[in-house]
Scaffold this active site. Sequence first.
Site, PDB file in Angstrom:
ATOM      1  N   SER A   1       0.793  -1.234   0.000  1.00 37.49           N
ATOM      2  CA  SER A   1       0.000   0.000   0.000  1.00 37.49           C
ATOM      3  C   SER A   1       0.827   1.287   0.000  1.00 37.49           C
ATOM      4  O   SER A   1       0.244   2.374  -0.079  1.00 37.49           O
ATOM      5  CB  SER A   1      -0.940   0.020   1.205  1.00 37.49           C
TER       6      SER A   1
ATOM      7  N   LYS B   1       0.071   3.835  -2.610  1.00 42.65           N
ATOM      8  CA  LYS B   1      -0.924   4.903  -2.484  1.00 42.65           C
ATOM      9  C   LYS B   1      -0.311   6.292  -2.390  1.00 42.65           C
ATOM     10  O   LYS B   1      -1.027   7.293  -2.515  1.00 42.65           O
ATOM     11  CB  LYS B   1      -1.836   4.597  -1.297  1.00 42.65           C
TER      12      LYS B   1
ATOM     13  N   SER C   1      -5.662   3.455   4.715  1.00 43.01           N
ATOM     14  CA  SER C   1      -5.147   2.578   3.656  1.00 43.01           C
ATOM     15  C   SER C   1      -6.292   1.908   2.896  1.00 43.01           C
ATOM     16  O   SER C   1      -6.229   0.719   2.547  1.00 43.01           O
ATOM     17  CB  SER C   1      -4.202   1.516   4.232  1.00 43.01           C
TER      18      SER C   1
ATOM     19  N   LYS D   1       3.337   6.624   4.935  1.00 41.96           N
ATOM     20  CA  LYS D   1       2.393   5.576   4.540  1.00 41.96           C
ATOM     21  C   LYS D   1       2.883   4.183   4.916  1.00 41.96           C
ATOM     22  O   LYS D   1       4.046   3.846   4.712  1.00 41.96           O
ATOM     23  CB  LYS D   1       2.155   5.640   3.030  1.00 41.96           C
TER      24      LYS D   1
END
Length: 375
Positions: free
Chosen positions: A64, A67, A119, A224
Site C-alpha cells: 500500500s 498509495k 489505507s 504511509k
Amino acid sequence: MRNYFKIISVTLIIFLLSSNVALANPSKANNKLVIDARAAIAMDKETGVVLYEKNSRELIPMASTTKIMTSLIAINNGNIDEKVTISKKSAAIHGSTVGYKEGEEITIRELLYGLMFKSGNDAAVAIAEGVGGSIEGFLKLMNEYALQIGLRDTHFETPHGLDSENHYTTAYDLALLTTKAKNNEIFNEIVGSKVIDPEKYNFTRGYNNINKLLYQVPEATGVKTGYTGNAGKCLVSSFDVNGHEIVVVTLNCIERWRESKKIFEYVKDHYNYETIAQENQVIDKITLEDNKGEIELLCKENIVIPKKADSKYEVEVVKAENNLPKVISKDMILGHLSIKQDDKVICKVNLYSNTDNNRENLIDKIKNKISSSRK
C-alpha cells in the site's frame, strides 16, 4: 555562511570541505547501522542525497505504499473537492478498506484521507475511477508520471498495491517519489495529520491515521504503511532533522516501526547540515574569447547538504566553456556544481548565466536571418 568559493582552477575543484566539521554526536561516527529489512533507504528530501541504503535498487513489491503515487496523481490531476460516486467495484474490493458503500458520494479530498489514513483500497479504486475515468486510465497516468520524475525501476498495475506480478518498485524509487510528494502542500497536510474531524471539510465521517510513528516520534511528519503477503510489512516515513526533512523507506521489514526509527536516529546522530551555496549567489565566471566580456554563473537555490563526519567532501565547478553559443541569454544553463562524498557524486546543481551576451558579427546575423526565413 562561510566563504568556501576560493577558485583553484578554471573547471576543477573549487574547494574541499574540511574533515574536522563537528557532528551532533561524533563518538558514534564509526558505528555501523544494521537494519533488518529486505531493502531500506534514507534520503534527504531537498537534495536527494542518500544517507543510508540497503539493497535500495532491488526490484520488490511495495504493497500500500503504492498509495503515495495514487494520492499524488489525484492531487495533480483532479479537482479534489469534486464528488465521486462509489462504484460496485470500489465497494467490493478486498483487503483494507474504509467501508464506503456503493452509491455513496464522496469528495476526492475525503477519499484521499481514507486512502492515506486508513489505507482504503476502496478509496484507491474510487479515486482511480473518478480521476482517470477508469482504473486502466489512472494506471496510465501513474506510470507516465513515474517515468517523468525518474522512477526507472517502478511499474504500477494497481492503484492500491494488492499483489500483482508486474507491480513493483525499489526502495530508492519509492524514496524519490516521496520526496516529490512531500513538496506538495495538500499531500503534506494529509500525511502529517493524526486525526481529521468531519466538520473541517464537511466529510461524511472522521478518520484516524494508522501511522504509529506520528504518535511515537515527535519528529515524524508522515507518510504511509503497507502490507501484503508478497511484499511483507512496508513503511515509508519522514522525519524532521534539525529543520531538514528526510524520507525513510523499509520494505519487507517485520519490525518496520523500530527499524525506521533506528534509521532516523542514525541520521540524526551522524549527519549535520551545512550550507554550500545560497540562492542567487555568483559561484564563478566564464571569460569570453576576444575580450568580449565575462559571464557570471549564478546558483538559483540554497544548497544545504547533509554531511557525515567520517567522509570527505569536495565541490567541483564544471563550466560549459567549450563551444559556447554566440548568443547567450540570461538564465541559460552554462554549468553545474558537482558535490562529491568520498569521490562519489551525490548531488548536481545547475549554474545559470547572470546576463545576456551577443557576440554575433554581421555575417552571423545575416546567416541566422536566412536560416530562419527558410524554416
